[in-house]
Design an enzyme around this catalytic site. Structure first.
Site, PDB file in Angstrom:
ATOM      1  N   LYS A 187       0.808  -1.234   0.000  1.00  0.00           N
ATOM      2  CA  LYS A 187       0.000   0.000   0.000  1.00  0.00           C
ATOM      3  C   LYS A 187       0.835   1.277   0.000  1.00  0.00           C
ATOM      4  O   LYS A 187       0.385   2.302  -0.488  1.00  0.00           O
ATOM      5  CB  LYS A 187      -0.965  -0.004   1.184  1.00  0.00           C
ATOM      6  CG  LYS A 187      -0.261   0.100   2.526  1.00  0.00           C
ATOM      7  CD  LYS A 187      -1.211  -0.157   3.691  1.00  0.00           C
ATOM      8  CE  LYS A 187      -0.481   0.043   5.002  1.00  0.00           C
ATOM      9  NZ  LYS A 187      -1.100  -0.666   6.113  1.00  0.00           N
ATOM     10  N   ARG A 215      -6.010  -0.092  17.845  1.00  0.00           N
ATOM     11  CA  ARG A 215      -6.633   0.051  16.536  1.00  0.00           C
ATOM     12  C   ARG A 215      -7.520  -1.192  16.398  1.00  0.00           C
ATOM     13  O   ARG A 215      -8.373  -1.395  17.252  1.00  0.00           O
ATOM     14  CB  ARG A 215      -5.582   0.216  15.420  1.00  0.00           C
ATOM     15  CG  ARG A 215      -6.180   0.916  14.190  1.00  0.00           C
ATOM     16  CD  ARG A 215      -5.173   1.167  13.070  1.00  0.00           C
ATOM     17  NE  ARG A 215      -4.859  -0.041  12.326  1.00  0.00           N
ATOM     18  CZ  ARG A 215      -4.033  -0.084  11.270  1.00  0.00           C
ATOM     19  NH1 ARG A 215      -3.458   1.020  10.838  1.00  0.00           N
ATOM     20  NH2 ARG A 215      -3.787  -1.213  10.642  1.00  0.00           N
TER      21      ARG A 215
HETATM   22  C1  LIG Z   1      -0.007  -1.164   6.710  1.00  0.00           C
HETATM   23  C2  LIG Z   1      -0.054  -2.424   7.494  1.00  0.00           C
HETATM   24  C3  LIG Z   1       1.096  -3.213   7.630  1.00  0.00           C
HETATM   25  C4  LIG Z   1       2.449  -2.799   7.073  1.00  0.00           C
HETATM   26  O1  LIG Z   1       2.980  -1.758   7.843  1.00  0.00           O
HETATM   27  P1  LIG Z   1       4.494  -1.240   7.609  1.00  0.00           P
HETATM   28  O2  LIG Z   1       4.775  -0.416   8.807  1.00  0.00           O
HETATM   29  O3  LIG Z   1       4.511  -0.477   6.352  1.00  0.00           O
HETATM   30  O4  LIG Z   1       5.347  -2.465   7.547  1.00  0.00           O
HETATM   31  C5  LIG Z   1       0.988  -4.411   8.308  1.00  0.00           C
HETATM   32  N1  LIG Z   1      -0.183  -4.794   8.865  1.00  0.00           N
HETATM   33  C6  LIG Z   1      -1.302  -4.050   8.776  1.00  0.00           C
HETATM   34  C7  LIG Z   1      -2.560  -4.543   9.409  1.00  0.00           C
HETATM   35  C8  LIG Z   1      -1.277  -2.844   8.090  1.00  0.00           C
HETATM   36  O5  LIG Z   1      -2.404  -2.111   7.996  1.00  0.00           O
END
Ligand SMILES: *Cc1c(COP(=O)(O)O)cnc(C)c1O
Length: 361
Positions: free
Chosen positions: A35, A133
């Protein structure tokens, strides 16, 4: 065309190999999170081509749709990270092999939709260990057991595992003690229901530092890495991960005006274009460059000039003002200025329709 995001695929490959080395040392399967670069298609191809990646994940079902064919052909599972909306369950079943979930009402809808499609959909149950969260709160264990009990009765849903997300809302750092709670909960589910969980996912780029410290609890068998892969960052303590580079993505913008002006605006100070009261430092007469990029395209607080003598003064939607007074380089209108990006700057440039892309292969 400028502004332009230059993506160096060789450097991304280097980062992918470096984070794969670490996760393999930690006995974890690797989920790459796409993402941060808006599921860029060249990046997605590179990730799909790596035999060391098991899952390709994104928070947006549209992003999964864009690469689910190449991911599946390469033997990767696609995974939806954001808890699905009731409204999108049909697309989730179509494009995600696995989804993260925390609401039984949604899981029931996924079950119905999977039945219609003649599929069994994998879910991962989110456990909240205090970051606040998503997930079922770990101190309400009876809610976890009740959820698992019902999930195991759903014919078109398969419980693939459990996962925690940290350092997102509450900025809580993953440690041996909080992640050990996840392992304990996984063990308790397996015992109570006589059921084997395939995945116990211990977090995102803020968990990777635990591996080389020897502190990742045994039983965590997956990490989900976005920023660690894209920018080479351990996001718990903001260190650079060994073997990675932070400049795989560079934003380039063109100078459209270059003039000597005072550093203090003249007249009564109100609020700027974003309703903020600005503060100015008197630096006398300056050489000010305006580049054609702004807050619609990037995050000014999340970019660093490659030329260390350039300083970002501020900007508005479409303009960014640079102090080039002390630069050895004699900048001219039409010159290109380059910036490395933090996560916010990368995300905004990758999602702005105004930013062109160029690849270094
Ligand atoms: C965005 C996200 C990640 C990845 O996070 P990074 O800090 O970019 O590695 C992993 N798990 C969830 C649930 C996320 O929303």
């Amino acid at each position: 065309m400028y502004p332009k995001l230059v993506i160096d695929l060789n450097k991304l490959q280097q980062n992918l190999d470096a984070v794969a080395d670490i996760t393999e040392r930690g006995g974890c399967s690797l989920m790459i999170v796409t993402k941060g670069l808006c599921a860029d298609p060249e990046m997605a191809k590179l990730v799909a081509a790596s035999p060391r990646v098991s899952y390709m994940a994104d928070s947006r079902v549209q992003n999964l749709a864009s690469y689910c064919d190449i991911a599946r052909e390469a033997g990767k599972k696609t995974l939806l990270l954001r808890i699905p909306m009731h409204d999108e369950v049909a697309d989730v079943i179509k494009y995600a092999d696995v989804s993260f979930n925390s609401e039984l009402s949604t899981i029931r809808l996924l079950n119905e939709e999977a039945a219609k499609a003649g599929k069994v959909h994998d879910i991962v149950l989110m456990i909240d260990l205090g970051d606040l969260r998503e997930g079922i709160f770990f101190q309400r264990e009876e809610l976890i057991w009740d959820a698992v009990e019902e999930i195991l009765t759903l014919e078109n849903i398969h419980l693939h595992g459990i996962a925690v997300n940290l350092t997102c809302y509450g900025a809580i750092i993953p440690k041996n003690d909080n992640l050990s709670q996840l392992v304990r909960i996984a063990g308790e589910i397996e015992k109570r229901f006589d059921y084997k969980l395939e995945m116990v996912s211990g977090g995102n780029s803020s968990s990777i530092y635990l591996i080389d410290k020897g502190e990742l609890p045994e039983g965590i068998n997956n990490l989900r890495l976005g920023e660690a892969f894209l920018l080479g960052n351990d996001t718990a303590y903001e260190t650079d991960l060994p073997g990675t580079t932070g400049d795989a993505m560079v934003l380039q913008a063109q100078i459209v005006e270059l003039k000597e002006k005072p550093s203090l605006p003249i007249g009564e100070v109100g609020v700027d274009a974003f309703g903020q009261k600005p503060y100015y430092e008197d630096r006398g007469i300056m050489k000010r460059a305006i580049i054609a990029v702004g807050k619609q395209d990037t995050d000014l607080d999340s970019m660093t000039p490659v030329d260390p003598q350039v300083e970002i003064m501020g900007g508005s939607s479409d303009h960014t003002i640079l102090d080039v007074t002390h630069c050895d380089k004699d900048y001219q209108v039409g010159d290109i200025v380059s910036f490395t990006l933090g996560y916010g700057g990368m995300l905004k440039t990758a999602t702005s329709p105004y930013v062109a892309k160029e690849y270094i292969k």
